[in-house]
Structure formats: C-alpha cells, structure tokens
Write an enzyme that holds these catalytic residues in place. Sequence first.
Site, mmCIF file in Angstrom:
data_model
loop_
_atom_site.group_PDB
_atom_site.id
_atom_site.type_symbol
_atom_site.label_atom_id
_atom_site.label_comp_id
_atom_site.label_asym_id
_atom_site.label_seq_id
_atom_site.Cartn_x
_atom_site.Cartn_y
_atom_site.Cartn_z
ATOM 1 N N ASP A 321 44.394 31.436 38.562
ATOM 2 C CA ASP A 321 43.787 30.450 37.669
ATOM 3 C C ASP A 321 44.748 29.263 37.650
ATOM 4 O O ASP A 321 45.952 29.439 37.841
ATOM 5 C CB ASP A 321 43.642 31.043 36.264
ATOM 6 C CG ASP A 321 43.131 30.032 35.265
ATOM 7 O OD1 ASP A 321 42.122 29.373 35.552
ATOM 8 O OD2 ASP A 321 43.769 29.878 34.213
ATOM 9 N N ASP A 514 46.044 33.475 32.721
ATOM 10 C CA ASP A 514 46.815 33.433 31.468
ATOM 11 C C ASP A 514 46.359 34.496 30.490
ATOM 12 O O ASP A 514 46.951 34.671 29.431
ATOM 13 C CB ASP A 514 46.764 32.045 30.821
ATOM 14 C CG ASP A 514 45.347 31.615 30.470
ATOM 15 O OD1 ASP A 514 44.446 32.468 30.484
ATOM 16 O OD2 ASP A 514 45.144 30.428 30.183
ATOM 17 N N ASP A 518 40.529 34.750 30.870
ATOM 18 C CA ASP A 518 40.332 35.274 32.219
ATOM 19 C C ASP A 518 40.149 36.785 32.241
ATOM 20 O O ASP A 518 40.273 37.407 33.298
ATOM 21 C CB ASP A 518 41.534 34.900 33.109
ATOM 22 C CG ASP A 518 41.599 33.407 33.383
ATOM 23 O OD1 ASP A 518 40.537 32.820 33.642
ATOM 24 O OD2 ASP A 518 42.696 32.835 33.314
#
Length: 621
Positions: A321, A514, A518
């Site tokens: 990400d 994080d 997610d």
Amino acid sequence: MSKKQKKVLIRIIASAVLMALIELLSLEGYFRQGLYLIAYLVIGYDILKKSWKGIRNRQVFDENFLMAVATLGAILLGDYKEGVAVMLFYQIGELFQSYAVGKSRRNISELMDIRPDYANVEQDGKLERVDPDEVEIGTVIVVQPGEKIPIDGVIIEGKASLNTSALTGESLPREAKEGDEVISGCINMSGVLKIKTTREFGESTVSKILDLVENSSSKKSKSENFISKFARYYTPAVCYGALALAIAPPLVRIVMGIPAEWGDWIYRALTFLVISCPCALVISIPLSFFAGIGGASNVGVLVKGSNYLETLAQTKYVVFDKTGTLTKGVFEVAGIHHNEMEDKKLLEYAALAESFSSHPISRSLREAYGKPIDQSRVSDVEEISGNGVLAKVDGISVAAGNTKLMKRLNIPFQECHQVGTVVHMAINGAYAGHILISDVVKPTSVQAIHDLKKTGIRKTVMLTGDSDKVARQVADSLGVDQVFSELLPGDKVEKVEELLGSKGPKEKLAFVGDGINDAPVLSRADIGIAMGALGSDAAIEAADIVLMDDDPMKIVKAIRIARKCIRIVYENIYFAIGIKVICLILGALGIANMWFAIFADVGVMVIAVLNAIRALFVKRL
C-alpha cells in the site's frame, strides 16, 4: 538457571564424580557393580520413571523408553560403565537443550517486560496504585519518569520522551506532548504525564501484543508438523528394528550351525537404539522456529506463528500500500488553485466537511486550517468510499473529494497540472476550486525496495487510491516494478487476486499495509504484513506479521530473519538424519560401539541445538 536445571546439574556432577572414583580406586566385584548402579539411579531415575509412566499410559515409544531399554540392557550385559555413561551424557544433552530453550524464552520474555504491574490513579490528592485491569475508560492516570504507560490513552497534561524500544526494537526515544495519543508498553523517560485512558487494559496495545507472542507457538509450520509425524512412526520402527537385530541374526546363525553370539547381537541392538533416538530432530526443529520468533520480536518484528515464518521465507512478490507504508502519510497542503473564494474560506469549508474522517488527507486539511474545529457547524455528513465527503457546513452544501466525486455529482472541474493529491471542492453544487496536497516519501523506502530485490524478491508492486500521475511519480522515484492507481478498497483485493493467480505454485505473495484500512487485503495475501502498527488494533488482528514501527527496512529484516530460520531448520534436518543413517548402519554392522552411539545421539543433538539458537541473533540493518 532454573531450580530444576540446578538439580539436574547436581545429579550430573554427583554421578560423574562417583564414576571417576570407581575408576580411580580400581574397585572390583559386587562393590564396583553396586556403586555403578547407585550412579545410574542418581542420573537416570527420572528417565526410568517417565518411561514406566509412558508404558502404563500405552504411549511406549519415546526417547525415554529408548534410553531406559538401551542403558538397562547394557547393564544386564555387564557393561555397567557404558550404561551409566550413556545416561549421563544423555542428561548432559537434555540440560543443554533445556538451557537453550530457556535462553530463547528469556529473549521473548524481554518483550513481556512491557506488561505493566500497576497504574497510578489520583484519589483525594494522592496517587494510588491499582491493577491496570481495574481502570475504566476515561480514567485519568499518572505516569511518572521511569514507569511504563499501562493503558492506551491521550495526554491531557505534561510532555515527556518515551522509550519504545520494547515495542519497536529501536532505541531512539519519541517525544510526546499534550494532545498526543500514547500506547501501553512505552516507558516514560522524563516528565510527569497525566493520561486519559481510551481503552480498557484487556483491549490495549500491550495486551494484544502479549497475546500474539504467547500464542505464536500454537501455529506450527509444515516442517514442525512433518517432524512430529516422523517421530511418531520413526520411534516404533527403530524399536522393532532393534528387536529384529537382536533376535534374527542369532537365529539364522543357529540354523546355519554357527554359534549364536546372543550377547554380541543384543549389544548391537542396544547400540542401535541409542543411535536412533530422534532427540536432535524433535528438539532442534521447534527450537529453531522458537528462536527465530524470539529473535524477530527482539527487533520489533512480531510473528504470529512458525507457519508464517516459513511462508515469508518463500516470498517472491511484495505488494505495498502506498500511504503510510512507502510514504509518511503526513500530507501537507501545497497549494489552492482555481478557487472562486478566499483560500482561507475554501480551506475552512474543506476542514469542517472532512472533520469526522480519520483519513490522513482529512487530518492535513484540519492542520492547514489551524483553528479548533467546531463540529456542531457540520451536519448531514456522508462519506463515499474512494470518492470523498458530502456535508452541510452552516447549512451550505459542501462536496470535497477526488475527480470521481465531481463526476458522480455531474460538476465540471479543473484538472491540476501539479503532481500531488487533489481535493476538488464544490459549494452549493458549483465548482469552487481544488486544494493540492502532497505526501512525503519515507527516507528509507528507496533503500528498502533496492534491498528487497537484492534478497531475491522477483517483483515489487504498489497499490494506491491516488491519481495515476501521483502514483507513477512515487513508483518511479522508489524503483517499484509495477503500480496500480485510483483503486477503491475492493479493487485492491481484486489486484492481489490477479497477482496471486499469476505467480508460481511455490512462490508466495506478501502484502504490506498500514493495517487500518487494509485488513481485507492483509487477510487475502499469502502473508499479511502490518507496517508501522504501533497502536493499531486492525493491524495486530488482521496481519500475520506485525512490524512495530514504520520503517520499510523492517520488511527486509523480517524476510532475512525468516530465511535464516528456515535455512537453519533444513541444515538441522539434513545433518541429523544423515548422521543417524550412517551411524545406524555402522551400529548394525557392529562397527559402532556404545561410545560411538553417545556421539550419534547426544553429540548430534548438542550440535543441532547450538545451530538452532543462532536464529536468536539478528543483525542490525
């Protein structure tokens, strides 16, 4: 050294001294035999007891049974010295193994030191120590210099430097001041802090981390499960093999008219039993994983089980990400363009409309506004995932979001020619300009991507909801192989599914995020790694591996730890089985005697355990 280990050491010394005296004084006859039996019982009574207990419980075939039969058999054949020596060296090996496991456990116990013993609650002007479990949400606790923060909360008074090394493995202190969120497990190094608790102790960061580490041993790797099954079939097989070795050759010799030599063949069978003891494998393989998990936890990499270490070692694809992982997630307003009203007024509308969101972009708008947010001015808030926010500010309709939101509302908008995240603004249905926000790449991200490729990672991929222009600029600056932009949360799962379908059957894919938004992708990947998860519940719960700070280099370190651990596991498997097979053949042929058998059992175990505890030691990057 524990009390139990000290008792075993005393028995070892007593038995060894008694053996030495028997040999030095050259004792003979029944007196010699009697003293050897005393030495044997001193060193081996617990093994005999465990073996008898196993027989009574119909769980006969284990290392205790092998040792008991082999040593008692040697004594019955008149080899008192060898029988006692085998038991003595076996106990020395067991003591060494116990010490190695204890060292690994102590390494993990250092992490357990983050568990707070008490919380200071102010009552009637005095501080009273209470159990952290008794502290309710919203209670004000006082943390003095040198004390651990017992429960997650927000500082309402004071400032201090916090030592987070027990959580992150890094010695650099973090500064905390009034208004900052702090988490349990950190040590207050300076200043008195008054903290208003935001969670109960059972839900605090320290409790979740301790639970994670304590339960890591329950999730076993394929290698551990293989060794467990191997030992279950291997031990009975060698027992029957030894029995056949003791009986079959003499019977064949009798049929052939040759002297049976029962004593020689029984001695060979007993030697065969000592050699065959699977201690090296049964002990060193779990210990290797345990040491690997302990070494990783000591540098702020928390692994939920040895199965995840094994998967991480096979990783060839790493998917990131962007925000908060490769970039700091600290956004700054870089400009306001095409606006029909004053910059301050447009920024005020944006900050108020986004005031209920926890997204980093929303926080950057509030910080740029720089004034206290009066949320009573805001109503009818609707957050549209992957688009933006609709709200009424002082009764005026405000839309703040990306180009998708403007298209959704059929509002013509102006493109921004600068690279960054753009928040388009519409007031009362009319376009009012856009705010340019830029993120900052972490200083170690470039090195982390470079080092991942050096470690053999085949492909690095970045997923982001940002515009294609921003995403490509960040990807190019970092050296990421592939980038997918303008993704909704659900799109990220689809992209990971596609990547999972394109890789080889033995290749694994890791997703690094994080951990806050997610969770679905972390769960779907072969291995989910939560980055910078200090205080993030979602990260600790959804990920398989948790990196306690936000340094991308920790990903490289985690992979190196996993590969080192698996390398040690296979070294021990090949070494232990290889030596066992050679020694078993030599024992069956009568070339190897009982002393040789001691090396094949205890010596191999000690070497394997020494190799296993290498996994404890992790080089600093």
